[in-house]
Design a protein around this motif. Structure first.
Motif, PDB file in Angstrom:
ATOM      1  N   ASP A  82       0.893  -1.185   0.049  1.00  0.00           N
ATOM      2  CA  ASP A  82       0.074   0.012  -0.023  1.00  0.00           C
ATOM      3  C   ASP A  82       0.851   1.296   0.175  1.00  0.00           C
ATOM      4  O   ASP A  82       0.397   2.401  -0.064  1.00  0.00           O
ATOM      5  CB  ASP A  82      -0.954   0.025   1.141  1.00  0.00           C
ATOM      6  N   LEU A  83       1.939   1.061   0.341  1.00  0.00           N
ATOM      7  CA  LEU A  83       3.031   2.142   0.231  1.00  0.00           C
ATOM      8  C   LEU A  83       3.987   2.283  -1.146  1.00  0.00           C
ATOM      9  O   LEU A  83       4.142   3.469  -1.629  1.00  0.00           O
ATOM     10  CB  LEU A  83       4.226   2.069   1.489  1.00  0.00           C
ATOM     11  N   PHE A  84       4.385   1.322  -1.160  1.00  0.00           N
ATOM     12  CA  PHE A  84       5.411   1.301  -2.419  1.00  0.00           C
ATOM     13  C   PHE A  84       4.964   0.561  -3.751  1.00  0.00           C
ATOM     14  O   PHE A  84       4.400  -0.447  -3.870  1.00  0.00           O
ATOM     15  CB  PHE A  84       6.750   0.393  -2.033  1.00  0.00           C
ATOM     16  N   HIS A  85       5.106   0.961  -4.769  1.00  0.00           N
ATOM     17  CA  HIS A  85       4.576   0.730  -6.314  1.00  0.00           C
ATOM     18  C   HIS A  85       5.919   0.356  -7.045  1.00  0.00           C
ATOM     19  O   HIS A  85       6.974   1.341  -6.872  1.00  0.00           O
ATOM     20  CB  HIS A  85       3.925   1.586  -6.654  1.00  0.00           C
ATOM     21  N   LEU A  86       5.896  -0.588  -7.746  1.00  0.00           N
ATOM     22  CA  LEU A  86       7.373  -1.155  -8.460  1.00  0.00           C
ATOM     23  C   LEU A  86       6.626  -1.434  -9.939  1.00  0.00           C
ATOM     24  O   LEU A  86       5.787  -2.167 -10.081  1.00  0.00           O
ATOM     25  CB  LEU A  86       7.726  -2.403  -7.922  1.00  0.00           C
ATOM     26  N   GLU A  87       7.482  -1.003 -10.973  1.00  0.00           N
ATOM     27  CA  GLU A  87       7.367  -1.530 -12.127  1.00  0.00           C
ATOM     28  C   GLU A  87       8.692  -1.624 -13.117  1.00  0.00           C
ATOM     29  O   GLU A  87       9.563  -1.061 -12.476  1.00  0.00           O
ATOM     30  CB  GLU A  87       6.450  -0.497 -13.131  1.00  0.00           C
ATOM     31  N   GLU A  88       8.632  -2.658 -13.812  1.00  0.00           N
ATOM     32  CA  GLU A  88       9.942  -2.590 -14.485  1.00  0.00           C
ATOM     33  C   GLU A  88       9.464  -1.769 -15.725  1.00  0.00           C
ATOM     34  O   GLU A  88       8.583  -1.844 -16.479  1.00  0.00           O
ATOM     35  CB  GLU A  88       9.978  -4.148 -15.298  1.00  0.00           C
ATOM     36  N   ILE A  89      10.504  -1.017 -16.066  1.00  0.00           N
ATOM     37  CA  ILE A  89      10.409   0.123 -17.186  1.00  0.00           C
ATOM     38  C   ILE A  89      11.282  -0.281 -18.308  1.00  0.00           C
ATOM     39  O   ILE A  89      11.331   0.476 -19.320  1.00  0.00           O
ATOM     40  CB  ILE A  89      10.728   1.675 -16.827  1.00  0.00           C
ATOM     41  N   GLY A  90      11.952  -1.388 -18.399  1.00  0.00           N
ATOM     42  CA  GLY A  90      12.844  -1.535 -19.666  1.00  0.00           C
ATOM     43  C   GLY A  90      13.626  -2.772 -19.303  1.00  0.00           C
ATOM     44  O   GLY A  90      13.861  -3.049 -18.011  1.00  0.00           O
ATOM     45  N   ARG A  91      14.700  -2.931 -20.362  1.00  0.00           N
ATOM     46  CA  ARG A  91      15.624  -3.904 -20.022  1.00  0.00           C
ATOM     47  C   ARG A  91      16.879  -3.292 -20.880  1.00  0.00           C
ATOM     48  O   ARG A  91      16.951  -2.629 -21.563  1.00  0.00           O
ATOM     49  CB  ARG A  91      15.413  -5.310 -20.707  1.00  0.00           C
ATOM     50  N   SER A  92      18.104  -3.519 -19.950  1.00  0.00           N
ATOM     51  CA  SER A  92      19.401  -3.419 -20.481  1.00  0.00           C
ATOM     52  C   SER A  92      19.746  -3.938 -21.687  1.00  0.00           C
ATOM     53  O   SER A  92      19.225  -5.007 -22.196  1.00  0.00           O
ATOM     54  CB  SER A  92      20.482  -3.420 -19.332  1.00  0.00           C
ATOM     55  N   VAL A  93      21.165  -3.637 -22.322  1.00  0.00           N
ATOM     56  CA  VAL A  93      21.322  -4.420 -23.480  1.00  0.00           C
ATOM     57  C   VAL A  93      21.801  -5.677 -23.187  1.00  0.00           C
ATOM     58  O   VAL A  93      21.175  -6.485 -24.094  1.00  0.00           O
ATOM     59  CB  VAL A  93      22.977  -3.747 -23.937  1.00  0.00           C
ATOM     60  N   GLU A  94      22.026  -6.248 -22.003  1.00  0.00           N
ATOM     61  CA  GLU A  94      21.886  -7.653 -21.869  1.00  0.00           C
ATOM     62  C   GLU A  94      20.639  -8.386 -21.218  1.00  0.00           C
ATOM     63  O   GLU A  94      20.810  -9.311 -20.842  1.00  0.00           O
ATOM     64  CB  GLU A  94      23.262  -8.077 -21.027  1.00  0.00           C
ATOM     65  N   GLY A  95      19.578  -7.361 -21.067  1.00  0.00           N
ATOM     66  CA  GLY A  95      18.528  -8.087 -20.778  1.00  0.00           C
ATOM     67  C   GLY A  95      17.889  -7.958 -19.212  1.00  0.00           C
ATOM     68  O   GLY A  95      17.313  -8.623 -18.921  1.00  0.00           O
ATOM     69  N   ARG A  96      18.985  -7.270 -18.545  1.00  0.00           N
ATOM     70  CA  ARG A  96      18.673  -7.203 -17.201  1.00  0.00           C
ATOM     71  C   ARG A  96      17.413  -6.111 -16.919  1.00  0.00           C
ATOM     72  O   ARG A  96      17.362  -5.045 -17.586  1.00  0.00           O
ATOM     73  CB  ARG A  96      19.872  -6.670 -16.179  1.00  0.00           C
ATOM     74  N   SER A  97      16.711  -6.246 -15.877  1.00  0.00           N
ATOM     75  CA  SER A  97      15.599  -5.181 -15.763  1.00  0.00           C
ATOM     76  C   SER A  97      16.158  -4.038 -15.097  1.00  0.00           C
ATOM     77  O   SER A  97      16.984  -3.952 -14.549  1.00  0.00           O
ATOM     78  CB  SER A  97      14.724  -6.149 -14.796  1.00  0.00           C
TER      79      SER A  97
END
Ligand SMILES: [Zn+2]
Length: 463
Positions: A82-97
Motif C-alpha cells: 500500500d506504500l510502495f509501487h514497482l514496475e519494470e520500465i525496460g531492459r538493459s542491453v544484456e536483458g537485465r531489468s
C-alpha cells in the motif's frame, strides 16, 4: 560471501521472472512546489544517528549486483504494497531489468536515479535506506508530510550491465551520460521515457566522482560535490535553476557539520550530450550529487550515510517548502572541484628506485581507484593503486601523507616482508623487484629506517 556460481544461478532465475508488480502510472507533476506544511524536520545529526541505527543497506556498495537490487525492490514492495509501487520500465542491453519504484501521493513529483555509471554505487545503497526510513516511520509527521506533499520516484540501478562488471559504461561501451541526444543506449531511452511520462519538476542524478577530487585548493577531499545543472552555454538562471541552487544550498548546510570542508561544487559547464543538462532543458531541473573520497580504509558507511542525510534533507525541504527560504549563495560560494588530490603522498623520502639510478630525495604521489577482486569464488573490494608522480610535490595534498624525512623508500622486493623486520637492502642491480619506484608503476614499496648498516621496515605500501 557467496560463490560466483550461486550468484549466476540466482541471476538467471530472477531474470526469468517478470519484474512488473504494479503498472499504475503516477500522475503528471504540477508546475509548482507544495505549500509549506508541517515543520517536523530532523537535524543532520539526528538523521545521521537514525542512519547508524536503522540503515539496511549492504555493507559495501561496490559489491551490490543487479540480482540483489531486483530482489530487494521486490521484497520492499511486497512487504508494504500500500506504500510502495514497482514496475519494470525496460531492459538493459544484456536483458537485465531496469526498475522504477515510487511512493507518496503528493502532487509534486521528484525523480532520483542512481548508477547510470555502473561503478558508481554509493547512492544506490542510500536510496534503499530511504525506503526503509519511510516504511518504518510512515505515520510520523516528518514522513507523512513527505508522503502527502511529494511523489518520489527512484530508479536505483540504471546501468545494471555496467554494475555487473563494475565499469562506468554500459554493455555497448557507451557512456550513457553522453547519450541523451543520440539515445543509442536502451538505458538512456528508458530514462528519457520515464522523464517524459512523469515530467517531474526536479530530478537528482546520483554519481561517484574520481578519488583525486579535492574541495578547491583547500587540500580537503571533495567528499560530496553538488551541481545545479545548466541547460545552456550561458548558464541561464531559470526558476528551475534557482530551485536546484537552493536545494544544493540546503544539502551543503546539512552535510558540512558531518564532513567539514569536504563539500564542493562541481564544474557547471554546459555539456550538450549529458542527461542532467538535457533533462533540465526538457523541464526537469537536475541536482547532480557526486560522491567522492573519504579518508578511511572502509569508506563506504561514511559515504552512504552522507548521501542519506543529503537526500532526506533535500526531500524534506521540498515537501515543507523550506527550500524556498534557502540562500543560494551558500551554493555559489562552495569551493570548486579540483582534480589533483593524491590517495597517498610519501614526503621527502630518500628514494632507492630499483632502476639502477643513484638514491635521490623525492616525494612519491600515489593515486587509487576502487576495484573488485574475484578470488576463490569470493568478491572483495580493493584499491587499485599506482605511482602517479615523483619529485617535488610539496604543493600537493593527499588523503594520507607519510613524513619520510630521514627514511628510505624502496621497491617491495619480497612479498613476505613484514613491518618490524630488520633486513639488508638488496643490490637492485642484481635483484629486480617486481615493480620499481617510477610513475605508472603499481604502488608496491617499503619505507625503511637505517639502523647502522641494516634497515628496519617501518611501513609496507601495497594494495
Ligand atoms: Zn558518473
Amino acid at each position: 560471501m557467496r560463490s560466483i556460481r550461486f550468484c549466476s544461478v540466482a541471476l538467471i532465475g530472477l531474470l526469468a521472472v517478470t519484474g512488473c508488480t504494479s503498472r499504475h502510472a503516477p500522475a503528471v507533476a504540477p508546475a509548482t512546489p507544495a505549500a509549506p506544511m508541517i515543520p517536523a524536520t530532523l537535524s543532520p545529526a539526528q538523521l545521521a544517528d537514525i542512519w547508524d541505527r536503522e540503515h539496511v543497506s549492504w555493507p559495501v556498495p561496490p559489491l551490490i549486483r543487479h540480482a540483489d537490487v531486483e530482489a530487494k525492490l521486490r521484497e520492499v514492495q511486497q512487504a508494504t504494497p500500500d506504500l510502495f509501487h514497482l514496475e519494470e520500465i525496460g531492459r538493459s542491453v544484456e536483458g537485465r531489468s531496469i526498475n522504477h519504484l515510487w511512493f507518496g501521493t503528493g502532487p509534486y513529483h521528484v525523480l532520483l536515479w542512481s548508477q547510470m555509471h555502473g561503478d558508481e554505487p554509493t547512492a544506490t545503497s542510500a536510496l534503499f535506506d530511504i525506503l526503509e526510513q519511510v516504511r518504518r516511520h510512515r505515520t510520523e509527521p516528518r514522513v507523512t508530510s513527505l508522503l502527502g506533499a511529494l511523489t518520489i520516484h527512484i530508479v536505483p540501478m540504471l546501468n545494471p550491465d555496467g554494475a555487473e562488471r563494475f565499469q562506468r559504461r554500459n554493455a555497448q561501451g557507451i557512456d550513457i551520460n553522453r547519450d541523451a541526444l543520440r539515445l543509442q543506449t536502451p538505458e538512456g531511452r528508458i530514462l528519457k521515457a520515464l522523464r517524459d511520462r512523469l515530467n517531474p519538476p526536479i530530478g537528482f542524478n546520483l554519481h561517484n566522482q574520481n578519488w583525486r577530487t579535492s574541495a578547491g585548493k583547500t587540500g580537503q577531499p571533495a567528499t560530496i560535490s553538488l551541481l545545479s545543472v545548466a541547460f545552456d552555454e550561458p548558464r541561464t538562471e531559470s526558476p528551475g535553476r534557482v530551485l536546484t541552487k537552493k536545494v544544493c544550498a540546503i544539502i551543503r548546510d546539512a552535510l558540512e557539520p558531518l564532513a567539514p570542508g569536504r563539500v564542493a561544487r562541481y564544474d557547471d559547464e554546459f555539456e550538450v550530450r549529458a542527461f542532467g543538462d538535457n533533462l533540465t532543458k526538457w523541464g526537469t531541473s537536475v541536482v547532480l550529487i557526486e560522491t567522492g573520497p573519504w579518508p578511511a580504509a572502509e569508506p563506504d558507511p561514511y559515504l552512504v550515510r552522507l548521501n542519506f542525510v543529503a537526500l532526506m534533507t533535500a526531500l524534506d525541504a521540498l515537501a515543507t517548502g523550506r527550500v524556498q527560504q534557502a540562500d543560494r549563495q551558500r551554493y555559489e560560494a562552495l569551493p570548486i572541484n579540483e582534480g589533483d588530490l593524491f590517495f597517498l603522498l610519501v614526503r621527502n623520502a630518500t628514494v632507492v628506485a630499483g632502476t639502477g639510478v643513484a638514491p635521490f630525495t623525492a616525494d612519491i604521489g600515489v593515486v587509487a581507484s576502487r576495484a573488485i577482486r574475484s578470488a576463490d569464488c569470493q568478491r572483495q573490494t580493493r584499491f587499485a593503486a599506482r605511482i602517479e608522480d615523483l619529485g617535488d610535490l610539496q604543493t600537493m595534498s593527499a588523503l594520507e601523507s607519510i613524513d619520510a624525512t630521514g627514511l628510505v623508500a624502496a621497491p617491495l622486493w619480497d612479498p613476505a616482508l613484514k613491518v618490524g623486520d630488520v633486513v639488508a637492502l638488496p643490490d637492485f642491480s642484481a635483484r629486480r623487484a617486481p615493480h620499481v619506484i617510477a610513475p605508472g608503476e603499481p604502488a608496491e614499496l617499503v619505507i625503511l629506517k637505517e639502523q647502522g648498516g641494516t634497515y628496519r621496515i617501518e611501513r609496507i605500501i601495497r594494495y
